[in-house]
Motif scaffolding. Structure first.
Motif, PDB file in Angstrom:
ATOM      1  N   MET A   1      90.546 174.381  51.372  1.00  9.53           N
ATOM      2  CA  MET A   1      90.324 174.876  50.019  1.00  9.53           C
ATOM      3  C   MET A   1      91.142 174.084  49.007  1.00  9.53           C
ATOM      4  O   MET A   1      90.625 173.646  47.969  1.00  9.53           O
ATOM      5  CB  MET A   1      90.693 176.356  49.927  1.00  9.53           C
ATOM      6  CG  MET A   1      90.528 176.961  48.536  1.00  9.53           C
ATOM      7  SD  MET A   1      91.437 178.525  48.315  1.00  9.53           S
ATOM      8  CE  MET A   1      93.127 177.927  48.246  1.00  9.53           C
TER       9      MET A   1
ATOM     10  N   GLN B   1      89.772 170.536  48.480  1.00 11.54           N
ATOM     11  CA  GLN B   1      88.537 170.462  47.719  1.00 11.54           C
ATOM     12  C   GLN B   1      88.743 170.898  46.273  1.00 11.54           C
ATOM     13  O   GLN B   1      88.102 170.363  45.359  1.00 11.54           O
ATOM     14  CB  GLN B   1      87.459 171.319  48.394  1.00 11.54           C
ATOM     15  CG  GLN B   1      87.048 170.746  49.743  1.00 11.54           C
ATOM     16  CD  GLN B   1      85.853 171.443  50.365  1.00 11.54           C
ATOM     17  OE1 GLN B   1      85.026 170.809  50.978  1.00 11.54           O
ATOM     18  NE2 GLN B   1      85.757 172.761  50.211  1.00 11.54           N
ATOM     19  N   ASP B   2      89.631 171.845  46.030  1.00 10.55           N
ATOM     20  CA  ASP B   2      89.918 172.259  44.654  1.00 10.55           C
ATOM     21  C   ASP B   2      90.582 171.137  43.863  1.00 10.55           C
ATOM     22  O   ASP B   2      90.229 170.864  42.708  1.00 10.55           O
ATOM     23  CB  ASP B   2      90.834 173.485  44.647  1.00 10.55           C
ATOM     24  CG  ASP B   2      90.064 174.791  44.810  1.00 10.55           C
ATOM     25  OD1 ASP B   2      88.824 174.767  44.639  1.00 10.55           O
ATOM     26  OD2 ASP B   2      90.695 175.819  45.104  1.00 10.55           O
TER      27      ASP B   2
ATOM     28  N   ALA C   1      84.404 170.444  55.010  1.00 16.37           N
ATOM     29  CA  ALA C   1      83.349 171.255  54.404  1.00 16.37           C
ATOM     30  C   ALA C   1      83.127 172.546  55.194  1.00 16.37           C
ATOM     31  O   ALA C   1      82.962 173.629  54.607  1.00 16.37           O
ATOM     32  CB  ALA C   1      82.051 170.455  54.328  1.00 16.37           C
TER      33      ALA C   1
ATOM     34  N   GLY D   1      86.008 174.830  54.515  1.00 22.67           N
ATOM     35  CA  GLY D   1      85.851 175.365  53.162  1.00 22.67           C
ATOM     36  C   GLY D   1      84.798 176.460  53.119  1.00 22.67           C
ATOM     37  O   GLY D   1      84.958 177.469  52.422  1.00 22.67           O
TER      38      GLY D   1
ATOM     39  N   LEU E   1      85.204 180.482  52.070  1.00 22.07           N
ATOM     40  CA  LEU E   1      84.352 181.265  51.178  1.00 22.07           C
ATOM     41  C   LEU E   1      83.901 182.562  51.850  1.00 22.07           C
ATOM     42  O   LEU E   1      83.920 183.636  51.234  1.00 22.07           O
ATOM     43  CB  LEU E   1      83.117 180.445  50.776  1.00 22.07           C
ATOM     44  CG  LEU E   1      83.321 179.358  49.728  1.00 22.07           C
ATOM     45  CD1 LEU E   1      82.082 178.479  49.612  1.00 22.07           C
ATOM     46  CD2 LEU E   1      83.646 179.980  48.367  1.00 22.07           C
TER      47      LEU E   1
ATOM     48  N   VAL F   1      82.667 177.826  42.605  1.00 17.36           N
ATOM     49  CA  VAL F   1      82.741 176.575  43.372  1.00 17.36           C
ATOM     50  C   VAL F   1      81.358 175.962  43.602  1.00 17.36           C
ATOM     51  O   VAL F   1      81.246 174.762  43.862  1.00 17.36           O
ATOM     52  CB  VAL F   1      83.455 176.794  44.717  1.00 17.36           C
ATOM     53  CG1 VAL F   1      84.855 177.322  44.506  1.00 17.36           C
ATOM     54  CG2 VAL F   1      82.651 177.710  45.630  1.00 17.36           C
TER      55      VAL F   1
ATOM     56  N   ASN G   1      82.831 168.806  44.838  1.00 20.19           N
ATOM     57  CA  ASN G   1      83.554 168.762  46.113  1.00 20.19           C
ATOM     58  C   ASN G   1      83.182 169.905  47.054  1.00 20.19           C
ATOM     59  O   ASN G   1      83.482 169.844  48.246  1.00 20.19           O
ATOM     60  CB  ASN G   1      85.071 168.799  45.864  1.00 20.19           C
ATOM     61  CG  ASN G   1      85.592 167.523  45.249  1.00 20.19           C
ATOM     62  OD1 ASN G   1      84.919 166.493  45.264  1.00 20.19           O
ATOM     63  ND2 ASN G   1      86.786 167.583  44.679  1.00 20.19           N
ATOM     64  N   TRP G   2      82.544 170.943  46.529  1.00 21.44           N
ATOM     65  CA  TRP G   2      82.274 172.144  47.315  1.00 21.44           C
ATOM     66  C   TRP G   2      80.831 172.263  47.792  1.00 21.44           C
ATOM     67  O   TRP G   2      80.478 173.239  48.467  1.00 21.44           O
ATOM     68  CB  TRP G   2      82.634 173.394  46.494  1.00 21.44           C
ATOM     69  CG  TRP G   2      84.101 173.713  46.492  1.00 21.44           C
ATOM     70  CD1 TRP G   2      85.044 173.259  45.624  1.00 21.44           C
ATOM     71  CD2 TRP G   2      84.792 174.559  47.420  1.00 21.44           C
ATOM     72  NE1 TRP G   2      86.281 173.760  45.940  1.00 21.44           N
ATOM     73  CE2 TRP G   2      86.161 174.562  47.046  1.00 21.44           C
ATOM     74  CE3 TRP G   2      84.406 175.315  48.520  1.00 21.44           C
ATOM     75  CZ2 TRP G   2      87.131 175.291  47.729  1.00 21.44           C
ATOM     76  CZ3 TRP G   2      85.355 176.043  49.205  1.00 21.44           C
ATOM     77  CH2 TRP G   2      86.700 176.025  48.815  1.00 21.44           C
TER      78      TRP G   2
ATOM     79  N   SER H   1      80.313 172.779  51.527  1.00 20.19           N
ATOM     80  CA  SER H   1      80.888 174.052  51.966  1.00 20.19           C
ATOM     81  C   SER H   1      79.970 175.221  51.634  1.00 20.19           C
ATOM     82  O   SER H   1      79.832 176.163  52.425  1.00 20.19           O
ATOM     83  CB  SER H   1      82.263 174.274  51.320  1.00 20.19           C
ATOM     84  OG  SER H   1      83.220 173.363  51.834  1.00 20.19           O
TER      85      SER H   1
END
Length: 875
Positions: free
Chosen positions: A447, A450-451, A510, A513, A517, A528, A533-534, A537
């Motif tokens: 997370m 990717q954030d 991914a 991630g 979620l 997201v 980037n998400w 995921s």
């Protein structure tokens, strides 16, 4: 004094230790005098040979483990030969009445490289990996995540060190000739060989005339030999290139970061001794530089990477460079001079071969593991249920997904079904079983990465782990450093430049991630889903979460030229529940785009590709509607879709299309039957081969070439058939089979068939598989080299200028020439027009001629696919 090898051996470590320091300051060291004593020369040669051998040994070990299951098995033991597809540039080089000759029957298959599922099962023309070293000097292998780009690059490295070898076309030809000449006298052998060479040369020269090829000076009988072993391989991940100036000082040689990169996987001795050798080979232009991972980088890291690559190419561009990259957004690589190729996705037969190979070696892998653990190895058997499950539901899966699915099924103890279960089983290998918060920690690491769009150093990873390990209710862990080191030293993660750590494969990040979620942050889903980037995921999370809000958020955004938001959502469909409320809306929109009365062909093709990539069972209903459409273009695409989808229920819909009024529909139907390849499909294909029109016969023959067993048996019989049209078609099929027996049959048809029409076809088929200009990928020609533009300029009493003025001449042709040339001008601007071509292409969308409008849209589509930013949509 004689050279003492014992003393030298004792001093080797010291000598190699200072060699790196000497190399670092090579610019300040005088050249060694040419008259050095013989003993010193022999000592240097011994050092070089030793360093070479150590380097090759360490590199080979690294490459053998450079795949997702590297800790389990060597790559060469489970390798499926990677192949690449060239980008077709012929449309602008051909006269209008010769367009149908471009690409043979498979020209009807759309090349949707960001949705390769559409063309995966078809027998397309490919380029062997070895040929990448004889085409253009800079080549990019592009593709979607998990498609096998990195494996292809590692395979090329293993070929360079001699650890992997595939039989070349020339070797097969030599073997076929030897088989055919066996038992002949020397004089008869010489006569027949001369006949063969004359036929071969004649065929290739005729093909060049047909294709208006300009390759004078190339020996048609002895094209450049594709041998990676001629090069000194240098392999590294772009993420290992550290551009921190504090490491090097103000003046940095662009090769210096490479040394630091490959030292990460070399032993200490090799890492100290090899740099001078590598630098010498780079300086001499002997290297095959293999760079992986451009699509693994976060967007913020790309500018620095491209800047370094440009500087490296300016200094060492006389070496061959092959890199991997994404299926879209690769224009910066083209601007640096790279020729794009695309990794060919696994066909159904590749998938089956991979699974069977794993089944074959699995007992020995388990036995070796139990032996290491000092357990008594029992007899390992794989039951029929497991085999059946392994071979089911594999259509349109990536190489990575098939590998993980195979491992999960063989290893057992799966906790989830489907793609999530395969990834979970793999990740579980590297999580301490007695540390309950470990999965949560990995999810949070993914997370944060990717954030923030960054990889994390050990201190940051420790900080994340500490929060959860110290607060664990069941069994708090105090030795947090040991836990973190266990994670970062596992196969799950890898150390990159700047002492940062990332996940070994971006799809692992991914997946984690997506689990974040699902389990920990459902409230952030809508947020997201809008972040680049998400995106992967969210696709994983679709298995458990309702994405309705996120989907309609995407669809409510004003569309760009290619309706990107709609096609991004398609990637969320495969894992979503069949009952997902938004599924029907996406399929409805794609179906409408495919069958609209007025539609750009590019959008039709992309809609079809997206339908196939969705893996939704209901798309057969849409395709059945399309195959009954009055528009032959829609019927053609429906046939292709049915072949790509692979449902045997579609066979009864495809059979009537073999006698459709439109030739392209016939070709698509014949190729689709080959993609399905069941016994019933083969029966219908034989009907087409025996009774169909000539183009269909060739399409069926080439499709049969990709079906070992029954398909090859049909061609073996067909080359001796009484009907010369059947024999002619069979020649094209035999040319596509990389075996000695097929080449023997083709050779006999070239020289011995009683009908000139068959002999000429055999010659042409052989030439297309053997022509020197096919060897290696070639970039789009310079504008000044385009024959159609030279003719256009000459008719106006002008010549073709260079540079930007040449582009302006193409723009002028787009605006003022006759429709066939305006069409070619549009294609040209899509390939090499750059920013100057965008505005004229948008204006060409209002051209009076439909063909020009379609070409302009396709050209703009190419620009957007290559660019990192979308183009404006049409209002």
């Amino acid at each position: 004094m004689d050279f003492d090898p014992i003393s030298y051996g004792l001093g080797f470590l010291s000598a190699s230790g200072i060699s790196f320091g000497l190399w670092r300051y090579r610019a300040h060291i005088a050249k060694v005098q040419a008259s050095a004593e013989g003993q010193a020369e022999r000592g240097r040669e011994f050092l070089k040979r030793t360093a070479d051998a150590r380097y090759i040994a360490d590199l080979t070990l690294y490459l053998q483990q450079y795949h997702i299951m590297g800790s389990q098995v060597n790559l060469s033991d489970v390798l499926i030969e990677p192949l690449v597809l060239a980008e077709s540039n012929h449309a602008v080089l051909m006269e209008e009445d010769e367009d149908a000759l471009v690409g043979g029957p498979t020209r009807v298959i759309p090349r949707t490289h960001d949705f390769p599922e559409l063309y995966a099962p078809f027998n397309l023309e490919t380029i062997p990996l070895a040929d990448l070293v004889v085409g253009d000097p800079y080549v990019a292998i592009l593709g979607i995540p998990g498609s096998g780009k990195s494996t292809a690059l590692a395979t090329l490295g293993l070929m360079a060190v001699g650890a992997v070898e595939f039989q070349s076309d020339q070797e097969r030809i030599d073997e076929a000739i030897e088989t055919q000449f066996k038992g002949l006298s020397d004089s008869e052998r010489e006569r027949r060989l001369k006949e063969f060479q004359e036929a071969q040369k004649r065929a290739i020269e005729q093909l060049r005339i047909l294709k208006k090829s300009e390759t004078e000076g190339t020996d048609v009988l002895n094209p450049p030999k594709a041998d990676p072993k001629k090069f000194f391989p240098v392999f590294f991940h772009i993420g290992d290139i550290d551009l921190d100036l504090n490491l090097y000082g103000i003046e940095v040689d662009p090769a210096e970061p490479i040394i630091h990169a490959f030292q990460q996987y070399m032993t200490l001795v090799t890492g100290q001794a090899a740099p001078p050798v590598v630098y010498q080979q780079l300086g001499q232009g002997n290297c095959l530089v293999l760079i992986d991972g451009f699509d693994d980088l976060f967007p913020a890291d790309l500018p620095k990477a491209y800047m370094w690559l440009r500087n490296f190419m300016e200094a060492y561009g006389h070496n061959r460079i092959i890199i991997t990259g994404p299926a879209t957004g690769y224009d910066p690589l083209l601007q640096l001079g790279f020729t794009p190729t695309f990794i060919k996705p696994w066909s159904p037969r590749d998938v089956e071969n991979s699974i069977q190979r794993w089944i074959q070696i699995w007992p020995s892998l388990v036995g070796a593991r139990e032996s290491r653990n000092k357990k008594k190895a029992g007899v390992i058997q794989i039951d029929d249920k497991t085999r059946t499950r392994l071979l089911a539901d594999n259509r349109n899966r990536t190489a990575l997904e098939i590998t993980l699915k195979t491992y999960a099924a063989l290893a057992g103890e799966e906790q989830e079904l489907g793609r999530r279960g395969w990834f979970e089983r793999y990740v579980r290998n590297f999580i301490p079983a007695d540390v309950a918060p470990a999965p949560l920690i990995l999810r949070e690491i993914a997370m944060v990465m990717q954030d923030k769009g960054v990889q994390l150093n050990e201190a940051q990873l420790t900080s994340i782990a500490s929060t959860h390990l110290m607060d664990a209710q069941d069994k708090p862990i105090t030795n947090i450093d040991q836990f973190v080191k266990g994670i970062i030293n596992s196969e799950l993660m890898v150390k990159r430049a700047g002492d940062a750590y990332g996940f070994r494969h971006p799809l692992m990040m991914a997946y984690l991630g997506g689990e974040r979620l699902i389990r920990d942050m459902r409230q952030r889903l809508a947020e997201v889903a809008a972040l680049p980037n998400w995106q992967q995921s969210v696709g994983f999370a679709a298995a458990e979460l309702d994405l309705t809000t996120a989907v309609y958020q995407k669809l409510s955004t004003p569309p760009d030229l290619l309706f990107s938001n709609l096609f991004v959502v398609v990637r969320w469909l495969p894992d979503a529940a069949p009952s997902a409320s938004w599924r029907a809306e996406i399929l409805k929109r794609l179906g409408a785009a495919l069958m609209a009365v007025s539609q750009y062909p590019t959008i039709r093709e992309r809609a079809l590709a997206a339908l196939i990539a969705s893996r939704d069972r209901n798309i057969l209903f849409i395709l059945r509607q399309a195959i009954r459409n009055a528009d032959p273009v829609i019927r053609k695409l429906a046939c292709i879709g049915m072949g790509a989808f692979g449902d045997t229920d579609a066979l009864k819909d495809l059979r009537p299309m073999l006698v459709d009024d439109d030739t392209d529909v016939q070709l698509a139907a014949g190729l689709a039957l080959g993609a399905i390849a069941t016994d019933t499909a083969l029966e219908y294909m034989v009907e087409g081969l025996l009774q169909g029109e000539e183009p269909l016969r060739q399409a069926v023959a080439e499709a049969l070439a990709a079906i070992p067993g029954h398909g090859h048996d049909v061609l073996r019989d067909a080359i001796d058939h009484d009907d010369m049209m059947v024999r002619r078609a069979a020649a094209f099929g035999l040319a596509r089979i990389p075996t000695t027996w097929a080449l023997v049959g083709l050779y006999r048809a070239m020289l011995e068939d009683g009908q000139w029409y068959v002999r000429s076809a055999a010659e042409r088929a052989f030439a297309m598989a053997r022509a020197p200009e096919r060897t290696g990928p070639r970039s789009f020609p310079r504008i000044e080299q385009l024959s159609w533009l030279a003719t256009y300029a000459a008719e106006m009493g002008e010549g073709v200028p260079e540079g930007d003025k040449a582009r302006q001449l193409v723009v002028r042709a787009l605006q003022e020439a006759q429709p066939p040339r305006r069409k070619r001008a549009a294609y040209t601007l899509g390939q090499v027009g750059g920013l100057t071509g965008i505005k004229p292409l948008y204006l060409a969308l209002m051209d009076k001629d439909e063909r020009v409008r379609m070409a302009a849209y396709e050209a703009l589509s190419i620009v957007q696919m290559r660019a990192s930013a979308p183009l404006p949509g049409l209002t």
